[in-house]
Scaffold this active site. Structure first.
Site, mmCIF file in Angstrom:
data_model
loop_
_atom_site.group_PDB
_atom_site.id
_atom_site.type_symbol
_atom_site.label_atom_id
_atom_site.label_comp_id
_atom_site.label_asym_id
_atom_site.label_seq_id
_atom_site.Cartn_x
_atom_site.Cartn_y
_atom_site.Cartn_z
ATOM 1 N N CYS A 107 0.575 -1.601 0.169
ATOM 2 C CA CYS A 107 -0.216 -0.096 -0.337
ATOM 3 C C CYS A 107 0.449 1.073 0.029
ATOM 4 C CB CYS A 107 -1.052 0.148 1.314
ATOM 5 S SG CYS A 107 -1.694 1.606 0.830
ATOM 6 N N CYS A 110 -0.515 4.066 2.454
ATOM 7 C CA CYS A 110 -0.315 3.630 4.106
ATOM 8 C C CYS A 110 -0.169 2.821 4.300
ATOM 9 C CB CYS A 110 -1.778 4.203 4.324
ATOM 10 S SG CYS A 110 -3.520 3.697 3.617
ATOM 11 N N SER A 111 -1.244 1.741 4.948
ATOM 12 C CA SER A 111 -1.051 0.359 5.433
ATOM 13 C C SER A 111 -2.189 -0.760 5.137
ATOM 14 C CB SER A 111 -0.589 0.287 6.787
ATOM 15 O OG SER A 111 -1.470 0.844 7.560
ATOM 16 N N CYS A 112 -3.050 0.216 3.859
ATOM 17 C CA CYS A 112 -3.837 -1.050 3.672
ATOM 18 C C CYS A 112 -3.954 -2.554 3.752
ATOM 19 C CB CYS A 112 -4.473 -0.922 2.030
ATOM 20 S SG CYS A 112 -5.709 1.155 2.280
HETATM 21 FE FE FE Z 1 -3.045 2.460 3.001
#
Ligand code: FE
Length: 204
Positions: A107, A110-112
């Protein structure tokens, strides 16, 4: 030059974990969140979900051709049936590794991450270095994970978003032909479903 600590930002704890704790405290004091509910959510994704759900999906794809076809087409109906549905996994796409193509997931924003299938993301997945570099120089990043792809193997990098989360279905390892579905589940690792690892051959 001495730094003046007599201004508001210096009251913030330096580490992200502490900042989160401070935020949680403020939100709790204001009655905006219930810490027990938060703990419950974290426990669910950290301990009760985790990568074994993704492993169940992958192993079933290996042994059941109809299931595999459904998962590559649109996994959501089957995932709902299996109860592998929930927040951060509303729109899954499954990408399959073959001898021609290797897939890896990131991602960049961000951190999906597909929580219902893999639990919470590892720290490196959220790091700036991984997020920036796996797009620019994916082969070099994979090499740092110990994964060297054949030169003629194509590499696809999938950028997750708030809407779409990807799961990599790794190739079934050589030597696993006679294993049961449960034995196969135990072979599938978290990193192989992110695409930063492949599964080693099974020795008899
Ligand atoms: Fe994300």
């Amino acid at each position: 030059m001495p730094h003046d600590h007599d201004h508001p930002h210096s009251v913030l704890p330096p580490e992200p974990a502490l900042r989160i704790k401070a935020l949680e405290t403020i939100l709790t004091q204001k009655g905006l969140i219930d810490p027990a509910a938060l703990d419950e959510i974290i426990d669910t994704y950290q301990n009760r979900i985790g990568p074994q759900n993704g492993a169940k999906v992958v192993a079933k794809m290996w042994v059941d051709a109809d299931f595999r076809a459904d998962m590559l087409n649109d996994p959501m109906p089957r995932l709902r049936e299996m109860g592998l549905y929930g927040r951060q996994g509303e729109h899954m796409v499954i990408v399959e590794n073959t001898s021609e193509v290797h897939n890896v997931v990131v991602c960049t924003l961000c951190s999906c991450y597909p929580w219902p299938l893999l639990g919470l993301p590892p720290g490196w997945y959220k790091s700036d270095a991984y997020r920036a570099r796996v797009v620019r120089e994916p082969r070099a990043v994979l090499a740092e994970f110990g994964l060297s792809l054949a030169e003629d193997q194509k590499l696809r990098v999938w950028d997750s978003t708030a809407e779409i989360r990807y799961l990599v279905a790794p190739e079934r390892p050589k030597g696993s032909e006679n294993m049961s579905e449960d034995e196969l589940i135990a072979l599938v690792t978290r990193d192989s479903m992110i695409g930063t690892a492949i599964l080693p051959e099974v020795s008899a």
